[in-house]
Design a protein around this motif. Structure first.
Motif, PDB file in Angstrom:
ATOM      1  N   THR A 142       6.808   9.983  -0.641  1.00 57.66           N
ATOM      2  CA  THR A 142       5.924   8.892  -0.218  1.00 57.66           C
ATOM      3  C   THR A 142       4.770   8.770  -1.203  1.00 57.66           C
ATOM      4  N   LEU A 143       4.581   7.578  -1.729  1.00 54.40           N
ATOM      5  CA  LEU A 143       3.470   7.281  -2.637  1.00 54.40           C
ATOM      6  C   LEU A 143       2.607   6.223  -1.971  1.00 54.40           C
ATOM      7  N   SER A 144       1.315   6.475  -1.902  1.00 57.56           N
ATOM      8  CA  SER A 144       0.445   5.502  -1.231  1.00 57.56           C
ATOM      9  C   SER A 144      -0.855   5.305  -1.995  1.00 57.56           C
ATOM     10  N   SER A 145      -1.392   4.099  -1.863  1.00 58.26           N
ATOM     11  CA  SER A 145      -2.655   3.745  -2.494  1.00 58.26           C
ATOM     12  C   SER A 145      -3.172   2.489  -1.798  1.00 58.26           C
ATOM     13  N   PRO A 146      -4.492   2.317  -1.676  1.00 58.53           N
ATOM     14  CA  PRO A 146      -5.030   1.147  -0.967  1.00 58.53           C
ATOM     15  C   PRO A 146      -4.608  -0.186  -1.569  1.00 58.53           C
ATOM     16  N   GLY A 147      -4.391  -0.237  -2.878  1.00 59.37           N
ATOM     17  CA  GLY A 147      -4.049  -1.503  -3.512  1.00 59.37           C
ATOM     18  C   GLY A 147      -3.032  -1.332  -4.621  1.00 59.37           C
ATOM     19  N   LYS A 195       3.938  -6.318  -7.806  1.00 53.76           N
ATOM     20  CA  LYS A 195       5.049  -6.626  -8.700  1.00 53.76           C
ATOM     21  C   LYS A 195       5.711  -5.352  -9.210  1.00 53.76           C
ATOM     22  N   HIS A 196       4.906  -4.377  -9.639  1.00 55.41           N
ATOM     23  CA  HIS A 196       5.445  -3.138 -10.197  1.00 55.41           C
ATOM     24  C   HIS A 196       6.140  -2.289  -9.144  1.00 55.41           C
ATOM     25  N   ILE A 197       5.558  -2.199  -7.960  1.00 58.91           N
ATOM     26  CA  ILE A 197       6.131  -1.354  -6.920  1.00 58.91           C
ATOM     27  C   ILE A 197       7.450  -1.939  -6.417  1.00 58.91           C
ATOM     28  N   ILE A 198       7.552  -3.257  -6.369  1.00 58.52           N
ATOM     29  CA  ILE A 198       8.801  -3.894  -5.943  1.00 58.52           C
ATOM     30  C   ILE A 198       9.891  -3.667  -6.977  1.00 58.52           C
ATOM     31  N   LYS A 199       9.547  -3.768  -8.266  1.00 59.66           N
ATOM     32  CA  LYS A 199      10.528  -3.531  -9.322  1.00 59.66           C
ATOM     33  C   LYS A 199      11.055  -2.098  -9.273  1.00 59.66           C
ATOM     34  N   LYS A 221       0.787  -1.234   0.000  1.00 60.08           N
ATOM     35  CA  LYS A 221       0.000   0.000   0.000  1.00 60.08           C
ATOM     36  C   LYS A 221       0.822   1.288   0.000  1.00 60.08           C
ATOM     37  N   GLU A 222       2.156   1.199   0.184  1.00 61.03           N
ATOM     38  CA  GLU A 222       2.928   2.442   0.259  1.00 61.03           C
ATOM     39  C   GLU A 222       4.403   2.192  -0.036  1.00 61.03           C
ATOM     40  N   ILE A 223       5.025   3.153  -0.709  1.00 60.23           N
ATOM     41  CA  ILE A 223       6.475   3.144  -0.892  1.00 60.23           C
ATOM     42  C   ILE A 223       7.003   4.518  -0.506  1.00 60.23           C
ATOM     43  N   THR A 224       8.072   4.526   0.271  1.00 64.03           N
ATOM     44  CA  THR A 224       8.728   5.767   0.688  1.00 64.03           C
ATOM     45  C   THR A 224      10.211   5.666   0.351  1.00 64.03           C
ATOM     46  N   TYR A 225      10.749   6.729  -0.244  1.00 63.32           N
ATOM     47  CA  TYR A 225      12.181   6.727  -0.523  1.00 63.32           C
ATOM     48  C   TYR A 225      12.767   8.121  -0.311  1.00 63.32           C
ATOM     49  N   SER A 226      14.040   8.132   0.075  1.00 57.71           N
ATOM     50  CA  SER A 226      14.772   9.377   0.296  1.00 57.71           C
ATOM     51  C   SER A 226      15.963   9.434  -0.639  1.00 57.71           C
TER      52      SER A 226
END
Length: 324
Positions: free
Chosen positions: A232-237, A241-245, A192-197
């Motif tokens: 920070t990018l977030s979404s309920p679903g 596969k794409h977010i991990i890549k 549901k979320e990816i955060t990067y600095s």
């Protein structure tokens, strides 16, 4: 004196339409180098730096069984520990004479050398400081391993050099997760979320003249002379596969300091830190005094063999593409 040193491993992403068979390309480069046919090995000039292959060692990885055909075939596989030299004619102290053969270029600049330079009538464009970077390359599974250190090539230069050396249309690096990272990712039922600095010592100056919309925030950060940016990018679903890549790609970038994926595991929120779960090797390093290039080569050779079983279990060897 023994000290602890880390080797960082990444995977080379080369595009789905690439037809180059990298084991064959590297074998050809190795053959050219051992025959001292240096001029046939691609060199690269980048930002006044001249980068070239100045050493190579072949590492026996044993025989891999290819079962894709009607009968199983044993294929001998090799990795290569390479030394990349970088000469910049706009700096001083140590120089590499580019008119010399590759194995005769390195010299320490002193009074005698200055006299020699004048006698040989060498132009300023052929002289500069000589820095070396060592890399282990497994072309079968597209893996590279590097050590960090002062005066060594960063990931941006390394990608450009390898792309040119291997004659690829495109090349990027992605992080390789260790066994714990892989297990944590697999256990996420929902992402549901990816955060990067991202850290930038030059205040994101290289993005100031870029018109691409996705780097507008970096241009804004440059305007305020910021040295760090957190996204920070977030979404309920989110598509797992794409977010991990994307996260794996971000983790391989030089300036990325933090990449975390947040998801749900058995109804409980779980955070996976990709930077802390990158595949590395930490071991004792016993270099000579002074340190020689061979010390790095030996360490990379040993380090790769320590993680090779995990690499074999995680990635299949590339197959030769036959175009009919």
């Amino acid at each position: 004196m023994s000290t602890q040193k880390v080797v960082y491993f990444n995977r080379m992403e080369i595009g789905t339409k690439e037809t180059k068979y990298l084991p064959e390309v590297m074998a050809n480069i190795y053959d050219l180098f051992t025959k001292k046919m240096f001029k046939q090995i691609p060199e690269l000039i980048l930002n006044d730096n001249r980068l070239y292959l100045s050493g190579i060692r072949r590492i026996d990885l044993g025989i891999d069984i290819d079962t894709s055909g009607k009968t199983a075939v044993g294929i001998q596989q090799y990795a290569y520990a390479i030394n990349i030299s970088c000469v910049n004619p706009n700096e001083e102290i140590k120089y590499g004479n580019l008119k010399k053969k590759i194995d005769e270029r390195e010299k320490i600049l002193n009074t005698a050398d200055i006299k020699e330079i004048e006698e040989e009538d060498i132009s300023a464009e052929d002289i500069g400081p000589l820095n070396d970077t060592q890399v282990v390359v497994d072309p079968n599974r597209r893996i590279i391993g590097t050590c960090r250190g002062r005066g060594r090539l960063n990931s941006w230069y390394l990608k450009k050099f390898l792309k040119n050396l291997l004659s690829l249309k495109a090349l990027s690096l992605s992080v390789i997760l260790n066994s714990q990272g892989i297990a944590d990712i697999k256990n996420l039922g929902v992402t549901k979320e990816i955060t990067y600095s991202i850290a930038s010592p030059d205040h994101f100056m290289k993005y100031r003249k870029t018109n691409r919309s996705e780097v507008f925030d970096m241009r804004f950060a440059s305007y305020f002379k910021s040295s760090n940016m957190k996204v920070t990018l977030s979404s309920p679903g989110m598509n797992k596969k794409h977010i991990i890549k994307k996260a794996e790609s971000l983790s391989a970038e030089e300036g990325t300091k933090n990449v975390k994926i947040v998801g749900i595991n058995d109804g409980v929120e779980k955070t996976v830190d990709l930077i802390r779960n990158k595949l590395t090797y930490l071991g004792d390093w016993n270099p000579k005094n002074p340190v020689e290039n061979e010390d790095y080569i030996n360490f990379l050779d040993y380090a790769y063999m320590q993680v090779f079983n995990f690499i074999k279990e995680t990635f299949n060897a590339d197959k030769r593409i036959i175009i009919k």
